[in-house]
Motif scaffolding. Sequence first.
Motif, PDB file in Angstrom:
ATOM      1  N   ILE A 142       0.859  -1.175   0.000  1.00 47.16           N
ATOM      2  CA  ILE A 142       0.000   0.000   0.000  1.00 47.16           C
ATOM      3  C   ILE A 142       0.896   1.225   0.000  1.00 47.16           C
ATOM      4  N   ILE A 143       0.649   2.160  -0.918  1.00 47.07           N
ATOM      5  CA  ILE A 143       1.426   3.392  -1.000  1.00 47.07           C
ATOM      6  C   ILE A 143       0.521   4.546  -0.566  1.00 47.07           C
ATOM      7  N   LYS A 144       0.972   5.279   0.451  1.00 43.86           N
ATOM      8  CA  LYS A 144       0.110   6.301   1.041  1.00 43.86           C
ATOM      9  C   LYS A 144       0.974   7.396   1.664  1.00 43.86           C
ATOM     10  N   ILE A 145       0.480   8.609   1.666  1.00 43.47           N
ATOM     11  CA  ILE A 145       1.204   9.716   2.305  1.00 43.47           C
ATOM     12  C   ILE A 145       0.768   9.835   3.764  1.00 43.47           C
ATOM     13  N   PHE A 146       1.737   9.782   4.665  1.00 40.58           N
ATOM     14  CA  PHE A 146       1.511  10.002   6.091  1.00 40.58           C
ATOM     15  C   PHE A 146       2.335  11.206   6.526  1.00 40.58           C
ATOM     16  N   ASP A 147       1.825  11.975   7.469  1.00 38.04           N
ATOM     17  CA  ASP A 147       2.662  13.039   8.011  1.00 38.04           C
ATOM     18  C   ASP A 147       3.613  12.432   9.045  1.00 38.04           C
ATOM     19  N   GLU A 148       4.485  13.259   9.628  1.00 43.57           N
ATOM     20  CA  GLU A 148       5.521  12.743  10.523  1.00 43.57           C
ATOM     21  C   GLU A 148       4.925  12.076  11.763  1.00 43.57           C
ATOM     22  N   LYS A 149       3.895  12.681  12.352  1.00 46.67           N
ATOM     23  CA  LYS A 149       3.264  12.110  13.541  1.00 46.67           C
ATOM     24  C   LYS A 149       2.625  10.762  13.216  1.00 46.67           C
ATOM     25  N   GLU A 150       1.934  10.685  12.082  1.00 50.78           N
ATOM     26  CA  GLU A 150       1.293   9.433  11.678  1.00 50.78           C
ATOM     27  C   GLU A 150       2.322   8.347  11.399  1.00 50.78           C
ATOM     28  N   ILE A 153       5.107   3.227  12.858  1.00 49.21           N
ATOM     29  CA  ILE A 153       6.307   2.475  13.257  1.00 49.21           C
ATOM     30  C   ILE A 153       6.098   1.810  14.619  1.00 49.21           C
ATOM     31  N   LYS A 154       5.502   2.541  15.563  1.00 48.31           N
ATOM     32  CA  LYS A 154       5.245   1.970  16.894  1.00 48.31           C
ATOM     33  C   LYS A 154       4.282   0.792  16.813  1.00 48.31           C
ATOM     34  N   ASP A 155       3.240   0.928  15.992  1.00 41.19           N
ATOM     35  CA  ASP A 155       2.271  -0.157  15.839  1.00 41.19           C
ATOM     36  C   ASP A 155       2.916  -1.396  15.230  1.00 41.19           C
ATOM     37  N   PHE A 156       3.776  -1.183  14.250  1.00 41.07           N
ATOM     38  CA  PHE A 156       4.484  -2.309  13.636  1.00 41.07           C
ATOM     39  C   PHE A 156       5.398  -2.996  14.643  1.00 41.07           C
ATOM     40  N   GLN A 157       6.039  -2.206  15.502  1.00 34.23           N
ATOM     41  CA  GLN A 157       6.956  -2.774  16.490  1.00 34.23           C
ATOM     42  C   GLN A 157       6.225  -3.616  17.540  1.00 34.23           C
ATOM     43  N   LEU A 158       4.984  -3.248  17.848  1.00 32.69           N
ATOM     44  CA  LEU A 158       4.213  -4.039  18.802  1.00 32.69           C
ATOM     45  C   LEU A 158       3.961  -5.446  18.258  1.00 32.69           C
ATOM     46  N   ARG A 184      12.465   7.917  15.574  1.00 29.93           N
ATOM     47  CA  ARG A 184      11.891   9.233  15.292  1.00 29.93           C
ATOM     48  C   ARG A 184      12.073   9.561  13.820  1.00 29.93           C
ATOM     49  N   VAL A 185      11.146  10.328  13.280  1.00 28.70           N
ATOM     50  CA  VAL A 185      11.277  10.766  11.892  1.00 28.70           C
ATOM     51  C   VAL A 185      11.402  12.277  11.867  1.00 28.70           C
ATOM     52  N   ILE A 186      12.306  12.774  11.057  1.00 29.04           N
ATOM     53  CA  ILE A 186      12.623  14.193  10.985  1.00 29.04           C
ATOM     54  C   ILE A 186      12.533  14.636   9.528  1.00 29.04           C
ATOM     55  N   ALA A 187      11.932  15.771   9.279  1.00 29.16           N
ATOM     56  CA  ALA A 187      11.782  16.283   7.911  1.00 29.16           C
ATOM     57  C   ALA A 187      13.145  16.455   7.247  1.00 29.16           C
ATOM     58  N   ALA A 188      13.215  16.128   5.955  1.00 27.77           N
ATOM     59  CA  ALA A 188      14.478  16.205   5.213  1.00 27.77           C
ATOM     60  C   ALA A 188      14.222  16.741   3.810  1.00 27.77           C
ATOM     61  N   ASN A 189      15.250  17.370   3.242  1.00 24.83           N
ATOM     62  CA  ASN A 189      15.209  17.849   1.863  1.00 24.83           C
ATOM     63  C   ASN A 189      15.931  16.853   0.970  1.00 24.83           C
ATOM     64  N   PHE A 190      15.500  16.748  -0.277  1.00 23.36           N
ATOM     65  CA  PHE A 190      16.165  15.786  -1.161  1.00 23.36           C
ATOM     66  C   PHE A 190      16.140  16.244  -2.615  1.00 23.36           C
ATOM     67  N   LEU A 191      17.050  15.658  -3.388  1.00 22.72           N
ATOM     68  CA  LEU A 191      17.112  15.889  -4.828  1.00 22.72           C
ATOM     69  C   LEU A 191      16.568  14.685  -5.566  1.00 22.72           C
ATOM     70  N   GLU A 196      -5.434  -7.705   7.250  1.00 20.56           N
ATOM     71  CA  GLU A 196      -6.412  -7.155   8.188  1.00 20.56           C
ATOM     72  C   GLU A 196      -5.729  -6.255   9.214  1.00 20.56           C
ATOM     73  N   PHE A 197      -4.575  -6.689   9.702  1.00 22.46           N
ATOM     74  CA  PHE A 197      -3.797  -5.890  10.649  1.00 22.46           C
ATOM     75  C   PHE A 197      -3.418  -4.539  10.048  1.00 22.46           C
ATOM     76  N   ILE A 198      -2.949  -4.533   8.818  1.00 23.66           N
ATOM     77  CA  ILE A 198      -2.553  -3.301   8.133  1.00 23.66           C
ATOM     78  C   ILE A 198      -3.750  -2.375   7.946  1.00 23.66           C
ATOM     79  N   ASN A 199      -4.865  -2.928   7.493  1.00 24.20           N
ATOM     80  CA  ASN A 199      -6.050  -2.114   7.256  1.00 24.20           C
ATOM     81  C   ASN A 199      -6.575  -1.495   8.543  1.00 24.20           C
ATOM     82  N   ASP A 200      -6.501  -2.243   9.651  1.00 24.52           N
ATOM     83  CA  ASP A 200      -6.955  -1.726  10.943  1.00 24.52           C
ATOM     84  C   ASP A 200      -6.095  -0.550  11.391  1.00 24.52           C
ATOM     85  N   ILE A 201      -4.778  -0.670  11.217  1.00 27.65           N
ATOM     86  CA  ILE A 201      -3.856   0.401  11.609  1.00 27.65           C
ATOM     87  C   ILE A 201      -4.127   1.659  10.789  1.00 27.65           C
TER      88      ILE A 201
END
Length: 224
Positions: A6-14, A19-24, A61-68, A212-217
């Motif tokens: 699944i390809i989707k845009i998430f903001d940094e908080k999301e 990541i935390k949900d996957f680690q559980l 943690r995820v931190i905003a970055a610039n890229f080329l 199902e796990f992915i869709n629930d998250i």
Amino acid sequence: MEDQSIIKIFDEKELEQLIKDFQLKCPDVDYISSKHQLDFSSAQSRLSIRLPYCIEYKKDRVIAANFLIIIIHSGEAALAYSEENQIVEHKMVKAYMVRQKQGKSQIKHLKTKGKSKAGSRVRLAGTDHFFEEINEKIAEWDEYFNIERIAISCNKTLQPYLYNRPDAALQKDDQRLLKIPKHIQEANFDNLTHIHNYLISTELKFDNSDKEFINDIISEIDND
């Protein structure tokens, strides 16, 4: 593994919550720098997150970055600088590098036929100017902006003309370089924006059994 994605845009908080949900579910986590990807595993499951190129991953943690973005084909290149999920600057470069009758680049022709007529010399001069323009723009952006990552698509035939130059703006072993994990048909602006949208997205890779796990998250994140 990786039967689905699944390809989707998430903001940094999301993304941090994801990541935390996957680690559980899968406590063992490896960051694969060459793919900018997190691999999660447990006895029952294996999951992956291809992180967006507009973030840095540091200790959960995820931190905003610039890229080329650098897309180079024979005779055409599409370059862009991205900041805050937006293409701020871009440049298109074209050169006379293709032999008209055969339809292949002069560089590939020289590997088998060698230097020949005046037309070949013109195309070679065009090739040199082509990569000079590319390197000038990369060097300019690298000087004025803080660039954490460089997404590149350039086939092996052309790579020496990018890296093995006195004015090379990049070295092949630059730790910021990441291969764009998609085939790009042409180096034009439409494909540049399409690839940019893909690179600022998060790609979740998972087995059918974890659907199902992915869709629930995702539902929980969308509803917050």
